[in-house]
Enzyme design. Structure first.
Site, PDB file in Angstrom:
ATOM      1  CE  LYS A 103      -7.825   2.990   4.912  1.00  0.00           C
ATOM      2  NZ  LYS A 103      -8.701   2.432   3.870  1.00  0.00           N
TER       3      LYS A 103
ATOM      4  NE  ARG B 119      -4.029   1.809   2.372  1.00  0.00           N
ATOM      5  CZ  ARG B 119      -4.061   3.030   2.870  1.00  0.00           C
ATOM      6  NH1 ARG B 119      -2.998   3.525   3.487  1.00  0.00           N
ATOM      7  NH2 ARG B 119      -5.146   3.777   2.771  1.00  0.00           N
TER       8      ARG B 119
ATOM      9  CB  SER C  70     -12.136  -2.298   1.326  1.00  0.00           C
ATOM     10  OG  SER C  70     -10.756  -2.564   1.415  1.00  0.00           O
TER      11      SER C  70
END
Length: 215
Positions: free
Chosen positions: A140, A42, A111
């Protein structure tokens, strides 16, 4: 490509911001060697050239350990570096469009937070789902927490494997027992740790115990 459910037991999502300057390649190798079963690269800030170079280096390592590698969001990089697949979120490219680009033999993860999103993702070609955040998470801040009941409903609504993500640590893994998930996806629980290998081994043991309670 259909994902082997067992490969999703301990899914690591990279984040260089936790590494205090340590090379990601080194941290990834330590994690894979210690027992990570699936890897997502990522990177949100790198330019194409830097991302591609890093992805090729990470792919070499994942191949050495025979661990599937998916690229977060960036389909172009995934194809260019011959990654095993792509993982997209609800705000990224539509799953069905990703599937058209990567073909039927590559892994597609999506997701989701709701049963409706889960069913749609499976219909659009997803091979597995990431559900979260299951606990409040430092990576997050804006993520809503998905309840255990919703995770269970998602697992029952689809035929593809599901991994839980978001705020998961060794000491709260067992709270996910009985939901039907195939494994856990973690970021800081691995990459923020001083001893990555020890953290991975403990997480894998805890997750194996949690999954064994599914039966």
């Amino acid at each position: 490509m259909k994902v082997d459910k067992s490969s999703l037991l301990l899914y690591a999502v990279t984040d260089r911001t936790w590494l205090k300057g340590r090379p990601l390649t080194e941290a990834v190798e330590e994690a894979l060697q210690a027992g990570v079963t699936f890897l997502q690269l990522r990177e949100k800030e790198l330019n194409y050239h830097s991302f591609f170079k890093l992805a090729k280096e990470i792919k070499t390592i994942s191949d050495r350990y025979n661990i599937p590698l998916v690229i977060n969001d960036n389909v172009e990089i995934a194809v260019a570096c011959a990654a095993d697949g792509v993982h997209v979120g609800q705000k990224d490219m539509e799953a069905k469009e990703v599937r058209k680009i990567i073909g039927s033999d590559k892994i597609l993860g999506v997701s989701v937070e709701t049963v409706r999103q889960a069913i749609k993702a499976e219909q659009n070609g997803a091979d597995y789902l990431g559900v979260g955040a299951v606990f409040s998470t430092s990576t997050k801040f804006e993520a809503d927490v998905v309840s255990s009941e919703t995770i269970q409903e998602i697992c029952h609504a689809v035929s593809i494997p599901v991994v839980a993500i978001g705020g998961i640590k060794e000491d709260n893994v067992m709270q996910l027992a009985g939901t039907g998930i195939a494994g856990i996806a973690v970021v800081s629980a691995i990459f923020a740790q001083d001893d990555i290998a020890a953290a991975v081994k403990k997480l894998r043991q805890a997750t194996s115990r949690m999954v064994s309670h599914e039966a």
